[in-house]
Design an enzyme around this catalytic site. Structure first.
Site, PDB file in Angstrom:
ATOM      1  N   ASP A  50       0.870  -1.178   0.000  1.00 24.08           N
ATOM      2  CA  ASP A  50       0.000   0.000   0.000  1.00 24.08           C
ATOM      3  C   ASP A  50       0.911   1.233   0.000  1.00 24.08           C
ATOM      4  OD1 ASP A  50       0.953   0.244   2.590  1.00 24.08           O
ATOM      5  OD2 ASP A  50      -1.011   0.220   3.569  1.00 24.08           O
ATOM      6  N   CYS A  88       3.246  -3.174   3.959  1.00 25.08           N
ATOM      7  CA  CYS A  88       2.356  -2.075   4.357  1.00 25.08           C
ATOM      8  C   CYS A  88       3.077  -1.328   5.475  1.00 25.08           C
ATOM      9  CB  CYS A  88       0.964  -2.575   4.750  1.00 25.08           C
ATOM     10  SG  CYS A  88       0.862  -3.576   6.253  1.00 25.08           S
ATOM     11  N   THR A 103       2.930  -1.707   8.773  1.00 24.00           N
ATOM     12  CA  THR A 103       3.424  -2.610   9.815  1.00 24.00           C
ATOM     13  C   THR A 103       3.704  -4.027   9.316  1.00 24.00           C
ATOM     14  OG1 THR A 103       1.154  -3.233  10.318  1.00 24.00           O
ATOM     15  CG2 THR A 103       2.108  -1.420  11.625  1.00 24.00           C
ATOM     16  N   GLY A 104       3.149  -4.369   8.174  1.00 28.60           N
ATOM     17  CA  GLY A 104       3.194  -5.759   7.689  1.00 28.60           C
ATOM     18  C   GLY A 104       2.033  -6.575   8.227  1.00 28.60           C
ATOM     19  N   HIS A 133       9.882 -24.264   9.068  1.00 28.43           N
ATOM     20  CA  HIS A 133       8.834 -24.982   9.799  1.00 28.43           C
ATOM     21  C   HIS A 133       7.425 -24.731   9.263  1.00 28.43           C
ATOM     22  CE1 HIS A 133      11.292 -25.734  13.750  1.00 28.43           C
ATOM     23  NE2 HIS A 133      11.915 -26.143  12.654  1.00 28.43           N
ATOM     24  N   HIS A 135       6.879 -31.255  10.258  1.00 26.19           N
ATOM     25  CA  HIS A 135       6.251 -29.953  10.000  1.00 26.19           C
ATOM     26  C   HIS A 135       5.197 -30.047   8.904  1.00 26.19           C
ATOM     27  CE1 HIS A 135       9.178 -28.340  12.690  1.00 26.19           C
ATOM     28  NE2 HIS A 135      10.153 -28.844  11.960  1.00 26.19           N
ATOM     29  N   ARG A 138       1.705 -30.689  10.174  1.00 26.54           N
ATOM     30  CA  ARG A 138       1.037 -29.502  10.731  1.00 26.54           C
ATOM     31  C   ARG A 138       0.492 -28.625   9.609  1.00 26.54           C
ATOM     32  NH1 ARG A 138       6.246 -29.475  14.664  1.00 26.54           N
ATOM     33  NH2 ARG A 138       5.556 -31.250  15.879  1.00 26.54           N
TER      34      ARG A 138
HETATM   35  C1  RB5 Z   1      -1.872   2.583   6.674  1.00 26.99           C
HETATM   36  O1  RB5 Z   1      -1.911   3.779   7.379  1.00 26.99           O
HETATM   37  C2  RB5 Z   1      -1.599   1.422   7.622  1.00 26.99           C
HETATM   38  O2  RB5 Z   1      -2.699   1.215   8.444  1.00 26.99           O
HETATM   39  C3  RB5 Z   1      -1.272   0.176   6.837  1.00 26.99           C
HETATM   40  O3  RB5 Z   1      -0.187   0.413   6.010  1.00 26.99           O
HETATM   41  C4  RB5 Z   1      -0.867  -1.036   7.662  1.00 26.99           C
HETATM   42  O4  RB5 Z   1       0.122  -0.727   8.566  1.00 26.99           O
HETATM   43  C5  RB5 Z   1      -1.990  -1.801   8.242  1.00 26.99           C
HETATM   44  O5  RB5 Z   1      -1.791  -2.870   8.862  1.00 26.99           O
END
Ligand code: RB5
Length: 148
Positions: free
Chosen positions: A7, A64, A66-67, A97, A132, A135
């Site tokens: 994003d 994104c 935070t991922g 794993h 693994h 699972r």
């Molecule tokens: C965008 O502001 C932010 O929410 C998105 O990039 C992401 O971190 C969401 O998990």
């Protein structure tokens, strides 16, 4: 072929990962976004996830802020095992794993150097199979039980 997606918050790190893959001679397909204009991470997660499960691409890398959101969205697609991580140990173990097929990074969490090191660690590692695999097979059964 590696599928890439992000994003707006992951756009710049995705571009850096592209440069890194080019240096390593690894082919990729960029599914967007193509600028840092506000975008919904779920849309790009779905595109990359579909490219992986269809076999068009072997694995995917998503970014994104935070991922987290982008990995949650990717994991909604049957057959995707996405890991959001910001350290090399988790990236490596997720391959050994958990046979992860999508790596999710946080553009606001990791710096460019750490991110590309995580990418290398993840790309170079293989699934160990054995106990693994049982699972993973159970996870696939969960998917089947929850598919309408
Ligand atoms: C965008 O502001 C932010 O929410 C998105 O990039 C992401 O971190 C969401 O998990």
């Amino acid at each position: 072929m590696i599928a890439l997606g992000s994003d707006h918050a992951g756009f710049h790190l995705k571009e850096e990962i592209k440069r890194h893959l080019e240096k390593r001679g690894i082919e990729y397909k960029d599914f967007g976004s193509y600028s840092d204009a506000r975008a919904n991470y779920a849309e790009y997660a779905e595109k990359v996830a579909n490219a992986v499960v269809s076999g068009e691409c072997e694995r995917g890398i998503l970014v994104c802020g935070t991922g987290i959101g982008i990995s949650i969205a990717a994991n909604k697609v049957n057959g995707i095992r996405a890991v959001a991580c910001s350290d090399c140990y988790s990236a490596i173990m997720s391959r050994r794993h958990n046979d992860t097929n999508v790596l999710a990074l946080g553009g606001r969490v990791v710096g460019m150097g750490l991110a590309t090191t995580i990418v290398d660690a993840w790309l170079n590692e293989e699934f160990e199979g054995g106990r693994h695999k049982e699972r993973i097979d159970y996870i696939k059964d969960i998917e089947k039980r929850n598919t309408n």
